[in-house]
Design a protein around this motif. Structure first.
Motif: not given
Length: 533
Positions: A355, A502-504, A185, A511, A487, A459, A347
Motif C-alpha cells: 500500500k 483499491w484493495s491490495l 489489518d 490490485i 491508506v 499514508d 487503499v
C-alpha cells in the motif's frame, strides 16, 4: 473485577486524575477513552501493576492478560512458546516438568513432583495449549509455517501480533489491551472483535479505532474532569451522553464561578467596614467553593478544513501500467486507473502488501519500475507519509518550522491554522525535537491545510491521533472538494470517506479497483465468498 478506590496520579503540577472510585465488572467490555495526554496509558499501567498510583488502592483479577509492547524480549523463543507464556502458571510448571524429564536419573521425589505438575497442567488445559496458541496466531494473521520458528524471524508488526495472542491466551479473568488493533489489518481486527465479544471476563481496552470500540464495548470509561466517568454503551453512545453530562457540569461550574464573583464583590465592598464577621464568613465560602474543584473538561477537538487554491481538471490523474518489484518479487503489478476530480479513494489491505509503495509512487516519492503518471490540468499534490522521521526539521519550534516552509503567509495566517489544530498560545512555540507522535501529525496537517493543494495523498494519517482528531480528519476529508487517496486500516474512516476502494492482496495479485463505498465493497467482496481487502 477491578476495584479502584481513591486513586490519584499526577506528574509534577499536572493532575491526570484525582480520587477516582470506579469498578470494572466481569462480563463487561470497557473502552478507556480520553484525548492524548489525558492519562489513559498511565491508568492502564496502574491497573496492570506496572506503575504506582500516588495514592489509593486497586484490587485485580488473579489471572490477567496484559498486552505488552516489549517486542524484542523473546527473540530466541519459539513463537508458540511466547504465546503460551501468557499463562504464567502453566508455563512455569511446563518448564519445571521439562527440567525433571531432562535428568538422567529421576528420583522418587521427582516422580511425585511430576504427578503434581501433571495435575496443574491438566487444570490449566495444558494438553491443548499448543493448539489454542496456534488458533490465536492464525486468527491474528501469523502464518502456520512461522509458529515453530523463533520470534526474531518475524517483522516488528507480526511480533506485536504474537504479544497480543500472548495476552489473549489461557482464558484470563481480566484483559488489559492498550491499542490492540495497531499493526492489524481489517480481517484480523474483525477476528479480534469476534474473540473479544465472546470473552466472559472483564476487558479494558484503549483504542483510537472507533469502529472497534463501537463493535466490542458494552461500556466506556472516559477520563475527563480529572476523574473517570463511566457510560453505558458503545463509543458513539458515550459521545451522545457526554454532551449532556458536559453541559450539566459546565453549568454547575458556571454557577460556582458566579457565586464566587458575588462573594468576592461583598468582601471587596465591606472588608474595611463594620461587617467583619460577615466578610470572614464569605471568605470561607469562597475558599470552600474554590477547593470544591472548578475542574474543566480536557476535551479539545481540532478543526480540520482542506481548501483548494484552485481546482484541478476533471481527469485529475491518468496512471499507465504502474508497477514495482523488490528483489524480483512483484509488489505492485501493472496498474492503470483513471482518477477523476473529487474522488475519495481508500487503499486497504494487509500489512506488507504494498500500500505504501503504491502511494509513494503516486506522490512522486518512489520511482516505478514501469509505467507513468499523467497529471491533469492544475493538479497539485499534498503528501503525508506514514514515516514522519526527518519530515519536520529539528532545532526549531512548531511555529518556526511552519514559518520557514510557508514564507509567503503572514504570522496571523499561520497562527490561525495552528490554533485550529490545538497549537494555541505557548504550544505554538514547542520545540520540534520534543513533539509527540500526535503533535507531529497535527503539525503536518497544518502544513497541508496551508498548502491548499487539490490532491491529498495520505499514508496512515490516523496513526498517533486521538479519537477527536480522527473524527475531525474524517469530516475534513468528506467536505474537501478535491481528490483524496488515503491508506488506512480505520474502518470508520473508510466507511465515512471512501467513494472508491483499491484493495491490495499481495502475493503478486493484481490490485482490485472497486468503484463504490466500503459498505458496497464489503457486501460484494467480504460477504459473498471473497475475503479480498
Amino acid at each position: 473485577m477491578f476495584s479502584i478506590i481513591n486513586v490519584s496520579k499526577a506528574y509534577g503540577p499536572k493532575k491526570l486524575f484525582e480520587d477516582v472510585n470506579v469498578a470494572f465488572s466481569p462480563g463487561r467490555r470497557y473502552g478507556l477513552t480520553g484525548p492524548n495526554g489525558a492519562g489513559k496509558s498511565t491508568f492502564m499501567k496502574i491497573l496492570a501493576g506496572d506503575e504506582e498510583a500516588d495514592m489509593g488502592t486497586i484490587s485485580r483479577p488473579k489471572k490477567l492478560g496484559i498486552l505488552r509492547q516489549d517486542q524484542f524480549r523473546y527473540e530466541d523463543n519459539r513463537v508458540l512458546d511466547v504465546v503460551i507464556m501468557g499463562n504464567k502458571a502453566l508455563w512455569d510448571v511446563m518448564k519445571e516438568k521439562d527440567a525433571i524429564l531432562a535428568k538422567s536419573d529421576i528420583t522418587e521425589e521427582d516422580g511425585n513432583r511430576l504427578g503434581d505438575l501433571e495435575m496443574v497442567i491438566a487444570e490449566e488445559d495444558g494438553y491443548s495449549a499448543e493448539s489454542e496458541a496456534a488458533s490465536l496466531l492464525e486468527g491474528l494473521g501469523i502464518p502456520t509455517e512461522s509458529h515453530e520458528g523463533p520470534m526474531k524471524q518475524l517483522t516488528g508488526g507480526l511480533k506485536l501480533r504474537v504479544l497480543l495472542a500472548q495476552a489473549l491466551f489461557g482464558k484470563p479473568q481480566g484483559l488489559l489491551l492498550d491499542e490492540p488493533t495497531n499493526n492489524l489489518d481489517i480481517d484480523s481486527i474483525r477476528w479480534l472483535e469476534s474473540f473479544l465479544t465472546a470473552f466472559e471476563g472483564v476487558l479494558i481496552t484503549i483504542s483510537h479505532d472507533r469502529h472497534f470500540l463501537n463493535s466490542i464495548c458494552t461500556h466506556i470509561a472516559d477520563i475527563d474532569y480529572e476523574t473517570i466517568i463511566q457510560y453505558t454503551g458503545s463509543y458513539d453512545d458515550m459521545v451522545r451522553q457526554k454532551a449532556q453530562v458536559r453541559s450539566r457540569i459546565e453549568s454547575e461550574v458556571g454557577e460556582k464561578k458566579k457565586k464566587i464573583a458575588q462573594l468576592q464583590d461583598f468582601v471587596a465592598r465591606f472588608h474595611a467596614g463594620t461587617r467583619a464577621s460577615q466578610v470572614q464568613s464569605r471568605i470561607k465560602q469562597i475558599d470552600k467553593l474554590k477547593t470544591d474543584d472548578l475542574k474543566r473538561s480536557n476535551i479539545a477537538r481540532p478543526f480540520i478544513r482542506f481548501d483548494q487554491a484552485e481546482p484541478s481538471g476533471k481527469q485529475t490523474l491518468t496512471v499507465e501500467n504502474l508497477s514495482k518489484s523488490f528483489d524480483g518479487q512483484p509488489v505492485v503489478k501493472p496498474f492503470s486507473p483513471l482518477i477523476i476530480k473529487g474522488e475519495k479513494i481508500c487503499v486497504i489491505g494487509r500489512n506488507g502488501v504494498g500500500k505504501s509503495t503504491l502511494v509513494k509512487m503516486l506522490a512522486g516519492q518512489l520511482a516505478p519500475d514501469t509505467g507513468k503518471l499523467i497529471w491533469g490540468h492544475n493538479a497539485s499534490v499534498g503528501y503525508l507519509p506514514q514515516d514522519h522521521h526527518g519530515t519536520i526539521r529539528k532545532g526549531t519550534t512548531a511555529f518556526g518550522w511552519l514559518r520557514d516552509v510557508k514564507v509567503k503567509l503572514t504570522n496571523e495566517e499561520i497562527s490561525g491554522v495552528m490554533g485550529r489544530m490545538l497549537f494555541s498560545g505557548e504550544e505554538r512555540m514547542k520545540p520540534t525535537d520534543t513533539l509527540s507522535g500526535g503533535e507531529t501529525v497535527r503539525l503536518l496537517l497544518c502544513k497541508l491545510m496551508l498548502d491548499q493543494d487539490n490532491v491529498l495523498i495520505l499514508d496512515e494519517p490516523t496513526n498517533h491521533l486521538d479519537l477527536e482528531s480522527i473524527s475531525a480528519l474524517s469530516e475534513g476529508l468528506q467536505k474537501f472538494e478535491g481528490t483524496v487517496v488515503v491508506v488506512t486500516h480505520d474502518q470508520e474512516l473508510v466507511s465515512e470517506v471512501a467513494t472508491r476502494i483499491w484493495s491490495l492482496e499481495g502475493g503478486g495479485k493484481p490490485i482490485l479497483d472497486f468503484n463504490g463505498t466500503f459498505a458496497e465493497y464489503s457486501e460484494k467482496h467480504l460477504q459473498q465468498g471473497g475475503h479480498r481487502r
